[in-house]
Design a protein around this motif. Structure first.
Motif, mmCIF file in Angstrom:
data_model
loop_
_atom_site.group_PDB
_atom_site.id
_atom_site.type_symbol
_atom_site.label_atom_id
_atom_site.label_comp_id
_atom_site.label_asym_id
_atom_site.label_seq_id
_atom_site.Cartn_x
_atom_site.Cartn_y
_atom_site.Cartn_z
ATOM 1 N N GLN A 25 0.849 -1.189 0.000
ATOM 2 C CA GLN A 25 0.000 0.000 0.000
ATOM 3 C C GLN A 25 0.890 1.247 0.000
ATOM 4 N N LYS A 32 -2.927 4.180 11.444
ATOM 5 C CA LYS A 32 -4.287 4.080 10.890
ATOM 6 C C LYS A 32 -4.723 2.626 10.738
ATOM 7 N N ASP A 113 -3.376 -3.537 -0.112
ATOM 8 C CA ASP A 113 -4.399 -2.533 -0.391
ATOM 9 C C ASP A 113 -5.221 -2.327 0.869
ATOM 10 N N THR A 114 -5.460 -1.089 1.241
ATOM 11 C CA THR A 114 -6.342 -0.803 2.367
ATOM 12 C C THR A 114 -6.875 0.621 2.254
ATOM 13 N N ASP A 115 -8.080 0.809 2.789
ATOM 14 C CA ASP A 115 -8.617 2.155 2.933
ATOM 15 C C ASP A 115 -8.636 2.531 4.415
ATOM 16 N N TYR A 116 -8.098 1.651 5.261
ATOM 17 C CA TYR A 116 -7.955 1.795 6.714
ATOM 18 C C TYR A 116 -9.283 1.748 7.464
ATOM 19 N N SER A 117 -10.362 2.204 6.887
ATOM 20 C CA SER A 117 -11.626 2.289 7.614
ATOM 21 C C SER A 117 -12.561 1.109 7.383
ATOM 22 N N SER A 118 -12.366 0.353 6.274
ATOM 23 C CA SER A 118 -13.293 -0.753 6.037
ATOM 24 C C SER A 118 -12.621 -2.050 5.589
ATOM 25 N N ALA A 120 -8.816 -4.362 4.123
ATOM 26 C CA ALA A 120 -7.397 -4.499 3.794
ATOM 27 C C ALA A 120 -7.192 -5.843 3.104
ATOM 28 N N GLN A 148 -16.811 -3.331 -2.218
ATOM 29 C CA GLN A 148 -15.515 -2.778 -2.607
ATOM 30 C C GLN A 148 -14.383 -3.670 -2.083
ATOM 31 N N ALA A 152 -11.677 -5.838 -4.292
ATOM 32 C CA ALA A 152 -10.229 -5.663 -4.126
ATOM 33 C C ALA A 152 -9.541 -7.018 -3.972
#
Length: 184
Positions: A25, A32, A113-118, A120, A148, A152
């Protein structure tokens, strides 16, 4: 004998080259990333995993960033005989988001890959019972992964040579209750 040794060396070199192509990432932030994650899906070519995948249940990871860029990870695995707990230190190697975990035989762990809030997507190259294998795990902040997150995972695992029939969505379990847990 020489041809067998040469074949093993070439296979190891190929595996190392394949790993090198797995990116982490960008600008990974361990702070986070800390907190509670559910392991909602897994894909692997590990023979032990493939033999047990239809009986596995959703597990959790309570993660805390450590000094030096590593992670302290508390894992809980539900099973027929209750909740098994394991603690491990993920040691930073190279760039942020790239680790090794000697205690678990994990030679290479990358937060891909991560968006940290939902969600990884985690790549793991490991040795278990003398065999090398690849595993990809989907983490979610809730027991129900978002579309999503699933996309991913599905976009990534074929890039490391894992086919669809090696993937499992993990059912929920009440054997471990993460709601009561604090991140270590």
């Amino acid at each position: 004998m020489k041809s067998l040794l040469l074949s093993l060396v070439l296979a190891l070199l190929w595996a190392c080259a394949a790993q090198a192509e797995v990116l982490v990432q960008p600008n990974f932030d361990a702070g986070k990333f800390s907190g509670l994650w559910y392991v909602v899906s897994m894909v692997s070519d590990c023979k032990v995993f493939l033999g047990k995948k239809d009986h596995l249940l959703m597990s959790t990871r309570a993660i805390r960033a450590t000094v030096g860029g590593g992670l302290s990870v508390h894992m809980e695995f539900p099973g027929a005989d209750g909740c098994k707990q394991v603690d491990a230190e993920y040691l930073k190697v190279g760039s942020e988001g790239h680790f090794r975990v000697p205690a678990l035989g994990y030679l290479d762990v990358r937060v891909v890959d991560t968006d940290y809030s939902s969600f990884a997507v985690i790549y793991i190259y490991k040795e278990l019972e003398g065999a090398l294998s690849t595993m990809v795990q989907l983490y979610s902040r809730t027991p129900d992964a978002s579309p999503q997150a699933v996309k991913a995972l599905q976009d990534f695992y074929p890039t490391v040579g894992l086919p669809d029939d090696m993937m499992v969505l993990l059912p929920k379990s009440d054997a471990c209750s993460p709601e009561d847990k604090e991140v270590p």
